[in-house]
Write an enzyme that holds these catalytic residues in place. Structure first.
Site, PDB file in Angstrom:
ATOM      1  N   TYR A  36       0.856  -1.188   0.000  1.00  0.00           N
ATOM      2  CA  TYR A  36       0.000   0.000   0.000  1.00  0.00           C
ATOM      3  C   TYR A  36       0.893   1.240   0.000  1.00  0.00           C
ATOM      4  O   TYR A  36       1.951   1.246  -0.626  1.00  0.00           O
ATOM      5  CB  TYR A  36      -0.965  -0.060   1.195  1.00  0.00           C
ATOM      6  CG  TYR A  36      -2.128   0.880   1.054  1.00  0.00           C
ATOM      7  CD1 TYR A  36      -2.964   0.824  -0.073  1.00  0.00           C
ATOM      8  CD2 TYR A  36      -2.414   1.818   2.032  1.00  0.00           C
ATOM      9  CE1 TYR A  36      -4.028   1.697  -0.205  1.00  0.00           C
ATOM     10  CE2 TYR A  36      -3.486   2.688   1.909  1.00  0.00           C
ATOM     11  CZ  TYR A  36      -4.289   2.625   0.776  1.00  0.00           C
ATOM     12  OH  TYR A  36      -5.341   3.493   0.634  1.00  0.00           O
TER      13      TYR A  36
ATOM     14  N   LYS B  88     -20.248 -21.197  -9.568  1.00  0.00           N
ATOM     15  CA  LYS B  88     -19.594 -21.022 -10.873  1.00  0.00           C
ATOM     16  C   LYS B  88     -18.161 -20.542 -10.675  1.00  0.00           C
ATOM     17  O   LYS B  88     -17.235 -20.981 -11.363  1.00  0.00           O
ATOM     18  CB  LYS B  88     -20.391 -20.026 -11.717  1.00  0.00           C
ATOM     19  CG  LYS B  88     -20.009 -19.984 -13.196  1.00  0.00           C
ATOM     20  CD  LYS B  88     -20.337 -21.303 -13.874  1.00  0.00           C
ATOM     21  CE  LYS B  88     -20.077 -21.252 -15.362  1.00  0.00           C
ATOM     22  NZ  LYS B  88     -21.229 -20.843 -16.150  1.00  0.00           N
TER      23      LYS B  88
END
Length: 763
Positions: free
Chosen positions: A40, A95
């Site tokens: 970060y 899925k």
């Protein structure tokens, strides 16, 4: 299992231990302040600036290139209909799971709260910069057609509505091969389609590209034949208004060559089938009940070539054969779309793969002697490991050749290696194992069935068709637990201590006494031991009253193994019993031996353990690549612990030269192929991917497998008994239900193998 129990199990599966089926995990180090400052602020600014300079750098510095969105609005979910976006989320997560386990593609599922086409399209376009591809799912027709058409045209990343194109691609591959077997040409066949939804239309469109003539296609929906004059049809359906008004399905099928069913169960009768042309091709893909029952169809026409959507019949048209690998290939070349050329490349790749010799691993998984291209094998099996290295490259090449690939592949051999590496991160071996067990379930004694988790494992084994359980223990308690679990199947329950088992107990005791009377066992002791469930279960297997047994959940390993060693003993020609654990690691299945029996094996015993483990590895359809590990590398130490490993390897090299085995070698070198090749290029392991580790002693093997299991949450199957005459296997103390089910599958497969050897030896 009754309906309420199934419902409860499904809900628990999705709720525990963590809600849902997918999670996000870090791919970079994050242990130190330095790591976090790179992840970060301030370090993250550098890739941001690079992407700002050139937007294509987003693929270099972020996960976009391997990230697909599975997007729906929940308007046409499976067979559930319009249940809304929130209710569709479990399906979308499912899925996502399939994308990951079959092609190592990361997925965010996105459920959009609108039925308005323009709002849906705008939402997807606005979030598209996050993703490398978009899989549209469970969106109601005809809206799905317009949504897909617009997004394909307006986005520069691959977009595909799998409900349409997945079935079309897989069934087109099946059609190509079926036409070849039927000795028919696409341009000459008469095709009747039952169903006019998104999947049926996509299939018909792709069949036309294969050569089927539009004028030879007759399509039906729930209101009858698609014909001129019908005002309830979409523009896409009007393309197939080729039937005469009032034409019945029965009349349309007279002399038809192909029937494609994507509609409702049991609408195709035997009489209709008899009216079709010679060598009829029938794709009955309604689920769970096909348009005609498979057994009825093949009994009606011996010349039929048939496919269904079901896994319990040959030629399953399963979308998982397509979408993971199509997106894999598209992502890997940074395709801007999935075009017709790429779909057709997938079709032809799948069709061609079905004609190739099938790997033994696949034959084993499906319980076949040898799968061969023919009426019962016109498309590959979902567990075929070659799919990723065949379909994905074909799609990638087609993207390049059709001009939609922004990052062309130049080294295809390296690309195939990368694809194979992606297969190592899932549990395909467990699925292969259970699938193989299902092909010929055996009678398995559960010696501790009055424990809830053991009974649950027996229930799953029964309901999944893995085994026929025989439950040993307190009958009253087992019946109570069965009711609690909703396990209402009528399976044998035996309490060895009861009066009703006295006759069999005395019989078993007599046999046991005669085998051990010269080893300090009295007749009374033998009969008394038969009241103990592990002795009784072992005798059931010995006497053919059961095919295999499992035990050990509630007792220590030594306590459980003792009666098995006394009653079952070693297989003919075997002088040593050992165990191996199959660990489901990120690099693929790893076999570790000996994890439970031999404290400090000699060089001779290590060689025997290696040979028995190799045999077991082959039983799972893999070729063993064995590292005999030590703290030493190829003679760097003269310590006796290293020396015995070296001697074992020398013996194996001399008498089993075809076996890929080497050592002594340190574990890091064994598992790091590049390091091994650079440092020890002479080794038989150089350039190979090690899948088996033989440890110098029980201490090292046991510590390592348990360390992997607990520290990294690696699934373990085992310890698997090696060298026993009968299929008897032992659970780890306090094993999970899943671990026990896996061991039951091992016991069944072991029984299958021993039956085969028995048949072979009597010929």
């Amino acid at each position: 299992m009754n309906k309420n129990s199934k419902r409860r199990e499904a809900l628990l599966y999705h709720a525990k231990p963590t809600p849902g089926k997918i999670q996000v995990v870090p791919t970079k180090k994050y242990a130190t302040q330095r790591d976090l400052s790179l992840a970060y602020s301030p370090g993250v600014a550098e890739p941001c600036l690079e992407i700002a300079k050139d937007i294509n750098n987003v693929y270099k510095y972020t996960a976009k290139g391997n990230l697909v969105a599975v997007i729906t609005n929940g308007t046409a979910v499976l067979g559930l209909g319009d249940i809304g976006p929130e209710a569709s989320k479990p399906v979308m997560e499912g899925k996502a799971l399939l994308f990951k386990i079959f092609a190592d593609i990361d997925v965010f599922d996105i459920e959009i709260g609108t039925k308005d086409i323009e709002e849906f399209i705008a939402t997807v376009k606005n979030i598209a910069p996050t993703f490398g591809g978009i899989n549209l799912e469970d969106i109601k027709a005809p809206e799905s057609f317009e949504i897909e058409r617009r997004l394909v045209a307006e986005l520069n990343i691959p977009v595909m509505h799998d409900d349409q194109h997945g079935t079309a691609i897989i069934s087109s591959a099946a059609l190509l091969n079926a036409l070849e077997l039927a000795n028919k040409k696409a341009e000459n066949v008469k095709l009747v389609v039952s169903g006019a939804g998104s999947a049926a239309l996509a299939c018909a469109n792709l069949y036309v590209l294969l050569g089927v003539k539009l004028e030879n296609i007759v399509m039906f929906d729930s209101h009858g034949v698609l014909s001129d004059g019908r005002e309830d049809l979409s523009d896409l359906q009007k393309k197939y208004c080729r039937g005469k008004k009032g034409l019945s399905l029965n009349d349309a099928l007279v002399n038809a060559d192909v029937f494609l069913g994507l509609s409702a169960g049991n609408i195709l009768t035997s009489e209709m089938l008899l009216g079709m042309a010679k060598n009829p091709i029938v794709f009955a893909m309604a689920n769970p009940i096909p348009e005609i029952d498979y057994d009825v169809a093949i009994a009606t026409r011996k010349d039929i070539i048939m496919a269904t959507g079901r896994s319990d019949h040959p030629n399953q048209v399963n979308n998982v054969l397509g979408f993971p690998y199509i997106f894999r290939g598209a992502l890997d070349v940074r395709a801007t779309k999935i075009n017709e050329a790429m779909k057709m490349a997938a079709v032809r790749a799948l069709a061609a793969l079905a004609k190739e010799p099938v790997p033994e691993q696949v034959n084993i998984a499906y319980g076949e002697t040898r799968l061969n291209f023919g009426r019962d094998y016109i498309i590959p099996k979902p567990f075929d490991p070659r799919l990723i290295t065949v379909v994905a490259p074909a799609v990638a090449r087609a993207a390049m050749e059709s001009g939609v690939a922004l990052n062309p592949i130049t080294d295809w051999e390296k690309y195939e290696e990368e694809l194979l590496e992606r297969l190592g991160s899932d549990n395909k071996m467990v699925r292969l194992l259970t699938n193989r067990a299902k092909t010929e379930p055996k009678r398995v004694v559960f010696a501790e069935a009055d424990h809830l988790d053991v009974l649950k494992a027996a229930q799953i084994a029964y309901e999944e068709g893995i085994a026929h359980p025989i439950l040993l223990g307190n009958k009253e308690l087992i019946l109570e637990l069965k009711e609690e679990l909703g396990f209402d199947a009528d399976v044998p329950i035996i309490d060895p201590k009861t009066e009703e088992e006295k006759e069999r107990r005395l019989k078993y005791g007599e046999i046991y006494w005669k085998s051990r009377q010269r080893r300090g066992i009295s007749q009374l002791d033998a009969q008394r031991w038969m009241r103990e469930r592990n002795y009784f279960a072992a005798m059931m297997v010995n006497e053919g009253d059961a095919d295999a047994m499992v035990s050990g959940y509630s007792r220590s390993y030594p306590t459980t193994v003792k009666p098995l060693m006394q009653l079952i003993g070693r297989a003919p020609g075997i002088t040593l019993i050992a165990t191996t654990n199959m660990m489901m690691t990120n690099r693929g299945p790893m076999f570790l031996s000996d994890t439970a029996i031999n404290p400090n094996p000699t060089a001779d015993e290590l060689a025997k353990i290696a040979l028995m483990t190799a045999k077991t590895v082959r039983m799972f359809g893999m070729e063993p690549v064995i590292a005999m590990v030590s703290f030493s590398n190829f003679g760097s130490s003269a310590h006796e612990s290293a020396t015995k490993v070296r001697e074992a390897v020398a013996y194996l090299h001399k008498y089993y030269p075809d076996l890929i085995v080497d050592g002594e070698i340190q574990t890091d070198f064994a598992l790091n192929a590049e390091m091994l090749k650079n440092k020890f290029p002479f080794s038989k392991l150089a350039g190979k991917k090690v899948n088996t580790l033989i440890f110098p002693n029980l201490e090292a093997a046991n510590i390592n497998y348990k360390l992997l299991k607990e520290l990294y949450k690696v699934d373990s199957v085992g310890p698997i008994m090696l060298g026993m005459e009968k299929p008897v296997h032992i659970f780890q103390l306090g094993a999970s239900v899943e671990e026990m089910v896996n061991m039951v599958a091992v016991a069944v497969v072991d029984a299958q193998e021993k039956d085969k050897r028995k048949v072979t030896s009597t010929k």
